[in-house]
Write a protein that holds these residues in place. Structure first.
Motif, PDB file in Angstrom:
ATOM      1  N   ILE A 321      54.070  35.363  60.954  1.00  0.00           N
ATOM      2  CA  ILE A 321      53.326  36.371  61.164  1.00  0.00           C
ATOM      3  C   ILE A 321      52.722  36.453  60.011  1.00  0.00           C
ATOM      4  O   ILE A 321      52.470  36.845  58.229  1.00  0.00           O
ATOM      5  N   GLY A 322      50.969  36.885  60.364  1.00  0.00           N
ATOM      6  CA  GLY A 322      50.569  37.344  59.103  1.00  0.00           C
ATOM      7  C   GLY A 322      50.061  38.432  58.547  1.00  0.00           C
ATOM      8  O   GLY A 322      50.481  39.459  58.733  1.00  0.00           O
ATOM      9  N   ARG A 323      49.906  38.230  57.052  1.00  0.00           N
ATOM     10  CA  ARG A 323      50.260  39.289  55.852  1.00  0.00           C
ATOM     11  C   ARG A 323      48.680  39.611  55.808  1.00  0.00           C
ATOM     12  O   ARG A 323      48.533  38.898  55.466  1.00  0.00           O
ATOM     13  N   GLU A 324      48.487  40.559  55.190  1.00  0.00           N
ATOM     14  CA  GLU A 324      47.924  41.413  54.920  1.00  0.00           C
ATOM     15  C   GLU A 324      47.555  41.284  53.117  1.00  0.00           C
ATOM     16  O   GLU A 324      48.465  42.547  52.636  1.00  0.00           O
ATOM     17  N   LEU A 325      46.997  40.669  52.270  1.00  0.00           N
ATOM     18  CA  LEU A 325      47.046  40.579  50.849  1.00  0.00           C
ATOM     19  C   LEU A 325      46.083  41.351  50.247  1.00  0.00           C
ATOM     20  O   LEU A 325      44.910  40.241  49.958  1.00  0.00           O
ATOM     21  N   THR A 326      46.293  41.816  49.495  1.00  0.00           N
ATOM     22  CA  THR A 326      44.853  42.660  48.285  1.00  0.00           C
ATOM     23  C   THR A 326      44.998  41.619  47.604  1.00  0.00           C
ATOM     24  O   THR A 326      45.984  42.721  46.952  1.00  0.00           O
ATOM     25  N   ALA A 327      43.756  41.767  46.309  1.00  0.00           N
ATOM     26  CA  ALA A 327      43.610  40.972  45.540  1.00  0.00           C
ATOM     27  C   ALA A 327      43.072  42.543  44.481  1.00  0.00           C
ATOM     28  O   ALA A 327      42.430  43.731  45.450  1.00  0.00           O
ATOM     29  N   ASP A 328      43.042  42.887  43.597  1.00  0.00           N
ATOM     30  CA  ASP A 328      42.611  44.033  42.584  1.00  0.00           C
ATOM     31  C   ASP A 328      41.635  43.833  42.253  1.00  0.00           C
ATOM     32  O   ASP A 328      40.126  42.459  43.240  1.00  0.00           O
ATOM     33  N   PHE A 329      41.326  44.391  41.654  1.00  0.00           N
ATOM     34  CA  PHE A 329      39.591  44.455  41.031  1.00  0.00           C
ATOM     35  C   PHE A 329      39.009  45.442  40.220  1.00  0.00           C
ATOM     36  O   PHE A 329      40.215  46.409  39.612  1.00  0.00           O
ATOM     37  N   ARG A 330      38.242  45.184  39.029  1.00  0.00           N
ATOM     38  CA  ARG A 330      37.811  46.256  38.469  1.00  0.00           C
ATOM     39  C   ARG A 330      35.722  46.688  38.212  1.00  0.00           C
ATOM     40  O   ARG A 330      35.925  45.584  38.143  1.00  0.00           O
ATOM     41  N   LEU A 331      36.176  47.539  37.490  1.00  0.00           N
ATOM     42  CA  LEU A 331      34.461  48.131  37.292  1.00  0.00           C
ATOM     43  C   LEU A 331      34.380  47.012  35.809  1.00  0.00           C
ATOM     44  O   LEU A 331      34.781  47.980  34.801  1.00  0.00           O
ATOM     45  N   VAL A 332      32.994  46.231  36.206  1.00  0.00           N
ATOM     46  CA  VAL A 332      32.990  46.008  34.648  1.00  0.00           C
ATOM     47  C   VAL A 332      31.126  46.560  34.137  1.00  0.00           C
ATOM     48  O   VAL A 332      30.105  46.646  34.205  1.00  0.00           O
ATOM     49  N   GLU A 333      31.874  47.878  33.126  1.00  0.00           N
ATOM     50  CA  GLU A 333      30.779  48.253  31.695  1.00  0.00           C
ATOM     51  C   GLU A 333      29.583  47.989  31.647  1.00  0.00           C
ATOM     52  O   GLU A 333      30.218  47.288  30.690  1.00  0.00           O
ATOM     53  N   ARG A 334      28.477  47.470  31.810  1.00  0.00           N
ATOM     54  CA  ARG A 334      27.470  47.137  30.706  1.00  0.00           C
ATOM     55  C   ARG A 334      26.388  47.438  30.912  1.00  0.00           C
ATOM     56  O   ARG A 334      25.924  48.693  31.238  1.00  0.00           O
ATOM     57  N   GLU A 335      24.747  46.522  30.418  1.00  0.00           N
ATOM     58  CA  GLU A 335      24.020  46.742  29.816  1.00  0.00           C
ATOM     59  C   GLU A 335      23.092  47.965  31.263  1.00  0.00           C
ATOM     60  O   GLU A 335      21.857  49.167  30.993  1.00  0.00           O
ATOM     61  N   SER A 336      22.966  47.473  31.908  1.00  0.00           N
ATOM     62  CA  SER A 336      22.480  48.170  33.184  1.00  0.00           C
ATOM     63  C   SER A 336      23.354  49.409  33.987  1.00  0.00           C
ATOM     64  O   SER A 336      21.868  50.164  34.494  1.00  0.00           O
ATOM     65  N   THR A 337      23.552  50.106  32.839  1.00  0.00           N
ATOM     66  CA  THR A 337      23.882  51.673  33.648  1.00  0.00           C
ATOM     67  C   THR A 337      23.859  52.426  32.063  1.00  0.00           C
ATOM     68  O   THR A 337      23.908  53.434  32.174  1.00  0.00           O
ATOM     69  N   LEU A 338      24.742  52.023  31.258  1.00  0.00           N
ATOM     70  CA  LEU A 338      24.655  51.941  30.009  1.00  0.00           C
ATOM     71  C   LEU A 338      23.940  52.058  28.661  1.00  0.00           C
ATOM     72  O   LEU A 338      23.956  52.738  27.898  1.00  0.00           O
ATOM     73  N   GLY A 339      22.810  50.799  28.779  1.00  0.00           N
ATOM     74  CA  GLY A 339      21.699  50.929  27.841  1.00  0.00           C
ATOM     75  C   GLY A 339      22.792  50.407  26.793  1.00  0.00           C
ATOM     76  O   GLY A 339      24.004  49.171  27.010  1.00  0.00           O
ATOM     77  N   ARG A 340      21.349  49.834  26.032  1.00  0.00           N
ATOM     78  CA  ARG A 340      21.953  48.998  25.202  1.00  0.00           C
ATOM     79  C   ARG A 340      22.527  49.178  23.344  1.00  0.00           C
ATOM     80  O   ARG A 340      22.200  50.946  23.032  1.00  0.00           O
TER      81      ARG A 340
END
Length: 341
Positions: A321-340
């Motif tokens: 029986i095919g199962r749908e298994l979901t893995a997690d994710f997260r947003l990693v905020e770095r300099e390309s949006t926040l600046g140095r």
């Protein structure tokens, strides 16, 4: 001659069966006996013969992992995670590179390595349901990625729409309103591209912001050059976004190169978010904000799915029986949006 179980048993003064129980980590061994046998193992340098162990169970001890692009850092990092997860179960991993071509994916899924593998983990791009319905090889199969199949095989993926919405939400929260999407595809096969575009559109709409087609840049592939070409095309068309959400990190890195060449500063003029959290994005002149899929979780779920299927209905009553298994994710905020900082 190598050290045998008999040699260890004689050194420890126990039976061969007791040594076998310790080596196979059976629970019903007293702590004192386990310590005694382990000391003999260490003194003699005994190494278990994993090949013989698997063969006694009618297996080879090898799993196959087939991915579209080994040159893509995401798949290379995922492959490393699968190798590590398999090693915890004393399995070796055989890697296959399908180039995302249907013929190669059919060949792999139909078991052309059937005699040497116990199970297959496959990340398909072009494979169709009918290709898998005709599959005759009975080795367990697990599917990765965003292609959905109504078939009795486990499927492991992250929620691409939710992940993309999180990326766009981050940009909106920074006050960006002209957010471009780089990596649209016109072909129907690349489902992740469509799902990520959908997430981009849904989040902008939810925030009451426009999602014009003029800010959607197509690409023919997913590499740095494709991102650079898409960014140049967008700027040359007269569109000037204040933020970019890219299909993946490689596309984002290519886009940032063109922005720099055009005199636009990241993130002050244009903020950039990628997808995949590859190592390259952490070490550029401007580090890359990105969606980070849990590659270790994807790998662990895939390996455990194959191995549980091998152990039969006692360990896996829902096998078939095919199962749908979901893995997690997260947003990693770095300099390309926040600046140095």
């Amino acid at each position: 001659m190598g050290v045998s179980l008999k040699d260890v048993a004689e050194r420890a003064g126990v039976s061969i069966k007791t040594v076998s129980n310790v080596v196979n980590n059976y629970q019903h061994v007293t702590p004192g006996m386990r310590t005694r046998v382990q000391q003999a193992i260490d003194e003699l340098g005994y190494v278990p013969n994993l090949t013989a162990r698997h063969l006694r169970k009618g297996r080879t001890g090898i799993l196959a992992l087939a991915v579209p692009e080994l040159g893509n850092p995401y798949f290379a990092e995922l492959a490393g995670a699968v190798v590590d997860a398999a090693a915890e179960h004393e399995y070796t991993v055989l890697l296959d590179h399908t180039r995302g071509e249907r013929e190669q994916e059919i060949l792999v899924s139909q078991g052309f390595r059937a005699r040497v593998i116990d199970g297959l983990i496959l990340s398909p791009i072009e494979l169709e349901e009918d290709d898998l319905r005709s599959r005759s090889h009975d080795a367990p199969l697990v599917l990765l990625g965003e292609r959905e199949y109504d078939l009795p095989y486990d499927h492991i993926a992250i929620d691409n729409v939710a992940a993309s919405r999180a990326a766009v939400r981050h940009l909106i929260g920074l006050g960006r309103s002209r957010i471009a999407y780089l990596g649209a595809r016109t072909d129907r096969s690349n489902r992740p591209a469509h799902l990520r575009l959908r997430g981009w559109r849904e989040e902008l709409t939810a925030a009451g912001l426009p999602a014009p087609d003029a800010l959607v840049a197509p690409t023919s592939g997913w590499d740095r050059g494709d991102g650079a070409a898409a960014m140049a095309w967008l700027l040359d068309s007269g569109q000037r976004p204040d933020a970019v959400f890219a299909y993946n990190d490689l596309v984002a890195i290519g886009a940032m190169r063109v922005l720099s060449e055009r005199g636009l500063r990241v993130p002050w003029d244009v903020a950039v978010v990628g997808f995949d959290d590859i190592a390259e994005g952490r070490f550029g002149a401007v580090t890359l904000t990105t969606v980070s899929p849990d590659k270790q979780s994807i790998a662990r779920l895939a390996v455990e799915s194959v191995i549980s299927s091998l152990q039969g209905p006692d360990q896996r009553p829902d096998a078939g029986i095919g199962r749908e298994l979901t893995a997690d994710f997260r947003l990693v905020e770095r300099e390309s949006t926040l600046g140095r900082r």
